[in-house]
Design a protein around this motif. Structure first.
Motif, PDB file in Angstrom:
ATOM      1  N   SER A 166       0.814  -1.126  -0.052  1.00 11.57           N
ATOM      2  CA  SER A 166      -0.080   0.193   0.122  1.00 11.57           C
ATOM      3  C   SER A 166       0.814   1.409  -0.140  1.00 11.57           C
ATOM      4  O   SER A 166       2.119   1.241   0.631  1.00 11.57           O
ATOM      5  N   LEU A 168       1.003   4.844   1.686  1.00 13.68           N
ATOM      6  CA  LEU A 168       0.446   5.144   2.954  1.00 13.68           C
ATOM      7  C   LEU A 168       0.700   6.590   3.440  1.00 13.68           C
ATOM      8  O   LEU A 168       1.827   7.068   2.879  1.00 13.68           O
ATOM      9  N   GLN A 242       0.986  -3.934   3.703  1.00 14.72           N
ATOM     10  CA  GLN A 242      -0.282  -3.784   4.873  1.00 14.72           C
ATOM     11  C   GLN A 242       0.114  -4.554   5.912  1.00 14.72           C
ATOM     12  O   GLN A 242      -0.316  -3.818   7.120  1.00 14.72           O
ATOM     13  N   LEU A 249      -2.977   1.259  10.740  1.00 14.01           N
ATOM     14  CA  LEU A 249      -4.349   1.374   9.934  1.00 14.01           C
ATOM     15  C   LEU A 249      -5.304   1.131  10.583  1.00 14.01           C
ATOM     16  O   LEU A 249      -6.433   1.859  10.642  1.00 14.01           O
ATOM     17  N   SER A 256      -4.445   4.196   4.014  1.00 13.22           N
ATOM     18  CA  SER A 256      -4.052   3.525   2.825  1.00 13.22           C
ATOM     19  C   SER A 256      -4.637   4.275   1.629  1.00 13.22           C
ATOM     20  O   SER A 256      -5.879   4.528   1.600  1.00 13.22           O
TER      21      SER A 256
END
Length: 294
Positions: A166, A168, A242, A249, A256
């Protein structure tokens, strides 16, 4: 052929010099030279040629190197089975990237060490490219690697699981609120990336070149934990798995981005050299990885 002489020969090939081999083996350089001379005399051929300060294998040396690895591995196998017929033992050198180490390795290593207490497990952390070189030099037994599916002819590769990646950023970053993010949106942005040689950084930079993206700045940080903290503080956009940022997250300290650019096909893979003797300790670790990670 003397096994000690063969080990010295292989060490010279791996280190690139008689001096470095002597240091690694804790021999006097005259001992290394004498062992190679004895090996050459027994085989009635020259194994190395010097060009300036460099040494290179002769045609005969290349043939011997192919067989020497197998001979030394068979000797290790025989010694291990004779000394410890009941189970895995000895040293096992494992390499793993930091992004896998914090989330995957602790439970795996704990189970392995409890199950096989006679194995001296040694962990090393570095980039995936360096791990592949270490496997070829014989300084690592097994490497866990995050990369696109590997096709190295001299390595045996086991795919363990896909590792989604991802882009971020902190929640307050302008792109965190965007309905979609494409490569052109990264132009002029501050980027926070892992150190050179990291496989997924190389893929990400390849994408930037493909789309001719010029970021405002690029900060290299070798620690995944420091990368996370810099991104949380709003210092730029980062590119990580991730899994490595799952807690952030969930807590909302990182977001993300809704990436619509190219996908990154990253897998966690287990690798070892094709010519490597699979000791009981290696076989047990590989089996445990398949049981717990696939």
């Amino acid at each position: 052929m003397n096994l000690h002489h063969l080990k010295t020969f292989v060490t010279i090939v791996h280190t690139g010099s008689f001096t470095a081999a002597a240091e690694q083996l804790d021999y006097a350089q005259s001992t290394v030279t004498g062992q190679i001379q004895a090996l050459e005399e027994s085989l009635e051929t020259r194994l190395f040629e010097r060009i300036g300060r460099q040494i290179n294998l002769t045609a005969s040396g290349k043939i011997l190197y192919r067989h020497a690895q197998a001979i030394l591995n068979m000797a290790k196998q025989a010694e291990a089975e004779v000394k410890n017929p009941t189970g895995p033992s000895g040293q096992l050198f494992i390499g793993a990237p930091e992004s896998l180490s914090a989330e995957i390795l602790p439970a795996l290593v704990k189970e392995y060490c409890l199950t096989y207490p006679q194995v001296d497990l040694q962990l090393r952390f570095d980039t995936c490219q360096n791990f592949r070189n270490a496997l070829r030099k014989g300084t690592l037994d097994i490497a866990l690697i995050l990369d696109e599916p590997l096709k190295d002819q001299d390595l045996v590769i086991h795919t363990l699981f896909p590792e989604p990646m991802s882009l971020l950023a902190a929640p307050e970053h302008p792109l965190s609120q965007a309905e979609s993010v494409v490569p052109q949106d990264l132009s002029g942005q501050a980027l926070l990336l892992t150190e050179p040689g990291c496989s997924y950084r190389l893929l990400f930079e390849g994408m930037l070149r493909q789309y001719q993206i010029k970021p405002h700045s690029l900060l290299e940080i070798s620690s995944v934990e420091v990368l996370r903290q810099f991104a949380i503080q709003g210092l730029g956009i980062t590119f990580l798995s991730q899994r490595a940022v799952a807690r952030e997250l969930a807590a909302g300290s990182l977001v993300s981005l809704k990436w619509l650019g190219p996908t990154f096909n990253i897998n966690a893979q287990l690798a070892y050299h094709r010519d490597k003797w699979l000791s009981p300790a290696m076989q047990a670790f590989i089996a445990l990885c398949h049981q717990r990670l696939t």
